[in-house]
Design a protein around this motif. Structure first.
Motif, PDB file in Angstrom:
ATOM      1  N   GLN A   1       0.698  -1.079   0.313  1.00 50.21           N
ATOM      2  CA  GLN A   1       0.174  -0.334   0.203  1.00 50.21           C
ATOM      3  C   GLN A   1       1.043   1.439  -0.098  1.00 50.21           C
ATOM      4  O   GLN A   1       0.734   2.265  -0.242  1.00 50.21           O
ATOM      5  CB  GLN A   1      -0.979  -0.187   0.920  1.00 50.21           C
TER       6      GLN A   1
ATOM      7  N   ASP B   1      -3.132   0.872  -8.350  1.00 54.41           N
ATOM      8  CA  ASP B   1      -3.610   1.209  -8.992  1.00 54.41           C
ATOM      9  C   ASP B   1      -4.923   1.168  -9.317  1.00 54.41           C
ATOM     10  O   ASP B   1      -5.352  -0.257  -9.159  1.00 54.41           O
ATOM     11  CB  ASP B   1      -2.749   1.164 -10.125  1.00 54.41           C
ATOM     12  N   ARG B   2      -5.692   2.293  -8.885  1.00 53.13           N
ATOM     13  CA  ARG B   2      -6.961   1.618  -8.430  1.00 53.13           C
ATOM     14  C   ARG B   2      -7.540   1.243  -9.949  1.00 53.13           C
ATOM     15  O   ARG B   2      -9.198   0.734 -10.043  1.00 53.13           O
ATOM     16  CB  ARG B   2      -8.450   2.850  -8.303  1.00 53.13           C
ATOM     17  N   ASN B   3      -7.359   1.176 -11.698  1.00 52.79           N
ATOM     18  CA  ASN B   3      -7.659   1.094 -12.498  1.00 52.79           C
ATOM     19  C   ASN B   3      -7.495  -0.684 -13.121  1.00 52.79           C
ATOM     20  O   ASN B   3      -7.129  -0.873 -14.037  1.00 52.79           O
ATOM     21  CB  ASN B   3      -7.744   2.119 -13.902  1.00 52.79           C
TER      22      ASN B   3
ATOM     23  N   SER C   1      -2.470  -4.706  -7.121  1.00 53.43           N
ATOM     24  CA  SER C   1      -3.113  -4.128  -6.880  1.00 53.43           C
ATOM     25  C   SER C   1      -4.310  -4.411  -6.497  1.00 53.43           C
ATOM     26  O   SER C   1      -5.376  -4.034  -6.076  1.00 53.43           O
ATOM     27  CB  SER C   1      -3.536  -2.512  -8.094  1.00 53.43           C
ATOM     28  N   LYS C   2      -4.785  -5.954  -7.418  1.00 51.07           N
ATOM     29  CA  LYS C   2      -6.556  -6.300  -7.441  1.00 51.07           C
ATOM     30  C   LYS C   2      -6.617  -6.965  -6.007  1.00 51.07           C
ATOM     31  O   LYS C   2      -7.093  -6.892  -5.173  1.00 51.07           O
ATOM     32  CB  LYS C   2      -6.378  -7.396  -8.244  1.00 51.07           C
TER      33      LYS C   2
ATOM     34  N   LEU D   1      -5.828  -4.300  -3.209  1.00 56.51           N
ATOM     35  CA  LEU D   1      -7.093  -3.038  -3.169  1.00 56.51           C
ATOM     36  C   LEU D   1      -8.397  -4.255  -3.032  1.00 56.51           C
ATOM     37  O   LEU D   1      -9.501  -3.655  -2.026  1.00 56.51           O
ATOM     38  CB  LEU D   1      -7.364  -2.279  -4.196  1.00 56.51           C
TER      39      LEU D   1
END
Length: 156
Positions: free
Chosen positions: A72, A78-80, A116-117, A120
């Motif tokens: 983190q 990346d939130r995308n 990221s997946k 998040l």
């Protein structure tokens, strides 16, 4: 070499990718051995107590929590990440592992998307972090990123 006339490094050149990703991946390397050793192991238990009137909740291995916190605190998240999954047709851990195995240096953004997946999604769905350790995706993605950076930094 991808150096422009003004002496700056061209964005998305191998040199740029190595210089952007190396410090971030280095933050995750202390956990690689633990991720490898705990693949196919349960790193979260469900805690529930009959005396308490509450839902069961996961209790995580402290190393997993330290890894998540380190991830983190990188620029890799990346939130995308959903675009990485749709663009590369990734639907399962098997697809993720196959993509990781075949990834090249220019796929570093996509590898970061896979990381990221897990990071998040795990913040809202309690089992995802443990699944990432169990199925080996977290180990494989960090290892592959390190492998690619080591290879290309020696070439630069």
């Amino acid at each position: 070499m991808s150096i422009q006339n003004d002496g700056s490094v061209n964005e998305n050149s191998v040199e740029d990718i190595v210089s952007r990703y190396r410090p971030e991946v280095d933050k995750l390397l202390p956990y690689v051995r633990w991720l490898k050793d705990n693949a196919k192991s349960e790193v979260a238990q469900s805690y529930s107590n009959g005396d308490l009137k509450s839902m069961p909740f996961p209790v995580y291995d402290s190393n997993l929590l330290m890894f998540v916190k380190a991830a983190q605190n990188t620029n890799l998240i990346d939130r995308n990440y959903v675009y990485v999954y749709s663009r590369n047709h990734l639907n399962s851990a098997k697809d993720e592992l196959m993509f990781i195995r075949e990834a090249q240096i220019m796929d570093m953004d996509d590898l970061a998307g896979i990381l990221s997946k897990y990071i998040l999604t795990g913040m809202t769905k309690g089992t995802v972090w443990a699944e990432g350790v169990y199925n080996g995706v977290l180990f494989q993605v960090v290892s592959k990123m390190d492998e690619l950076l080591n290879y290309w930094s020696s070439k630069a």
